[in-house]
Design an enzyme around this catalytic site. Sequence first.
Site, PDB file in Angstrom:
ATOM      1  N   ARG A  49       0.846  -1.191   0.000  1.00  0.00           N
ATOM      2  CA  ARG A  49       0.000   0.000   0.000  1.00  0.00           C
ATOM      3  C   ARG A  49       0.883   1.243   0.000  1.00  0.00           C
ATOM      4  O   ARG A  49       1.988   1.234   0.533  1.00  0.00           O
ATOM      5  CB  ARG A  49      -0.922   0.006   1.213  1.00  0.00           C
ATOM      6  CG  ARG A  49      -0.198   0.113   2.554  1.00  0.00           C
ATOM      7  CD  ARG A  49      -1.162   0.364   3.688  1.00  0.00           C
ATOM      8  NE  ARG A  49      -2.023  -0.776   3.926  1.00  0.00           N
ATOM      9  CZ  ARG A  49      -3.050  -0.755   4.778  1.00  0.00           C
ATOM     10  NH1 ARG A  49      -3.321   0.337   5.453  1.00  0.00           N
ATOM     11  NH2 ARG A  49      -3.791  -1.835   4.956  1.00  0.00           N
ATOM     12  N   ASP A  51       0.522   5.484   0.853  1.00  0.00           N
ATOM     13  CA  ASP A  51      -0.358   6.433   1.520  1.00  0.00           C
ATOM     14  C   ASP A  51      -0.816   7.526   0.563  1.00  0.00           C
ATOM     15  O   ASP A  51      -0.305   7.659  -0.559  1.00  0.00           O
ATOM     16  CB  ASP A  51       0.361   7.065   2.718  1.00  0.00           C
ATOM     17  CG  ASP A  51       0.591   6.069   3.851  1.00  0.00           C
ATOM     18  OD1 ASP A  51      -0.167   5.088   3.935  1.00  0.00           O
ATOM     19  OD2 ASP A  51       1.530   6.282   4.638  1.00  0.00           O
ATOM     20  N   TYR A 109      12.251   1.939  -2.846  1.00  0.00           N
ATOM     21  CA  TYR A 109      11.648   3.265  -2.724  1.00  0.00           C
ATOM     22  C   TYR A 109      12.698   4.332  -2.919  1.00  0.00           C
ATOM     23  O   TYR A 109      13.894   4.111  -2.672  1.00  0.00           O
ATOM     24  CB  TYR A 109      11.022   3.453  -1.335  1.00  0.00           C
ATOM     25  CG  TYR A 109       9.665   2.828  -1.148  1.00  0.00           C
ATOM     26  CD1 TYR A 109       8.497   3.540  -1.424  1.00  0.00           C
ATOM     27  CD2 TYR A 109       9.540   1.533  -0.668  1.00  0.00           C
ATOM     28  CE1 TYR A 109       7.249   2.970  -1.233  1.00  0.00           C
ATOM     29  CE2 TYR A 109       8.296   0.951  -0.481  1.00  0.00           C
ATOM     30  CZ  TYR A 109       7.149   1.678  -0.764  1.00  0.00           C
ATOM     31  OH  TYR A 109       5.923   1.113  -0.585  1.00  0.00           O
ATOM     32  N   ARG A 194       9.193   7.273   5.142  1.00  0.00           N
ATOM     33  CA  ARG A 194       9.007   8.683   5.494  1.00  0.00           C
ATOM     34  C   ARG A 194       9.506   8.971   6.900  1.00  0.00           C
ATOM     35  O   ARG A 194      10.063  10.050   7.163  1.00  0.00           O
ATOM     36  CB  ARG A 194       7.534   9.063   5.345  1.00  0.00           C
ATOM     37  CG  ARG A 194       7.063   9.099   3.904  1.00  0.00           C
ATOM     38  CD  ARG A 194       5.545   9.190   3.809  1.00  0.00           C
ATOM     39  NE  ARG A 194       5.052  10.364   4.494  1.00  0.00           N
ATOM     40  CZ  ARG A 194       3.770  10.535   4.820  1.00  0.00           C
ATOM     41  NH1 ARG A 194       2.871   9.595   4.532  1.00  0.00           N
ATOM     42  NH2 ARG A 194       3.390  11.625   5.436  1.00  0.00           N
TER      43      ARG A 194
END
Length: 251
Positions: A49, A51, A109, A194
């Site tokens: 997933r 965000d 990422y 993050r």
Amino acid sequence: MRYFVYFSYRGTVYHGWQRQPNGVSVQEVMEGALSTLLQEKITVTGAGRTDAGVHAERMVAHFDTERQLDCGSLVIRANGFLPKDIAIEKIVPVTEDAHARFSATERRYEYRIVQKKSPFLEGIATYIHYELDFEKMNEAARLLLTTKDFASFCKLHTDVKTTLCDVRDAHWEQRGEMWVFCISADRFLRNMVRAIVGTLMEVGRGRMAIEEFGKVIDQQHRTAAGMSAPAEGLFLTGVEYPSSVFIPTTE
């Protein structure tokens, strides 16, 4: 038959990947497009997933259908149907037990920041108006390779069975005027990248020593780390699978 669909999206206007009751998600749009084109109810399962506001340069999802598809034709038709901020790269047949999430062996990422304001990068890179010491941030980032438990960078009150991850690479690199944090692992926790970036920025600003960053990791609690970096700079850039899940084609 089961298929993997490889696609990208700009997450600015979406409430994340996963279907939500209070906003439009990428999953909802993808399922709607495929269901309309194939004239049957299609459910897509993503590799993970993302965000709200997070982007994907290469996301993977799987879906099942009773028919054998002309994958090339479906890609063209789907891209004509989907909004401009979602694009399918390819659709490939896979084995019946292949799973977009559970069969993945690695995910990558990137977090992108700029230190000069640019209207052309608005929404796809985070503008930082203060100086950062990237050498120290890279030194701190190397500590991520020495641990397996990333509880300090996991969003609180999430239903996860383990906070263990195998982080294989974590470093900052400069690309022109942009600085990019690259990280790869077998899996990621909710909000993990993050939270790591936000804490590394504390090191870069001189507000946290490298040794303190190591202690943050060791404490294994989210309250020990810094604030999460904004969603807009985060990109899922790749998902890898073993070759055994793919069915050879003549295309």
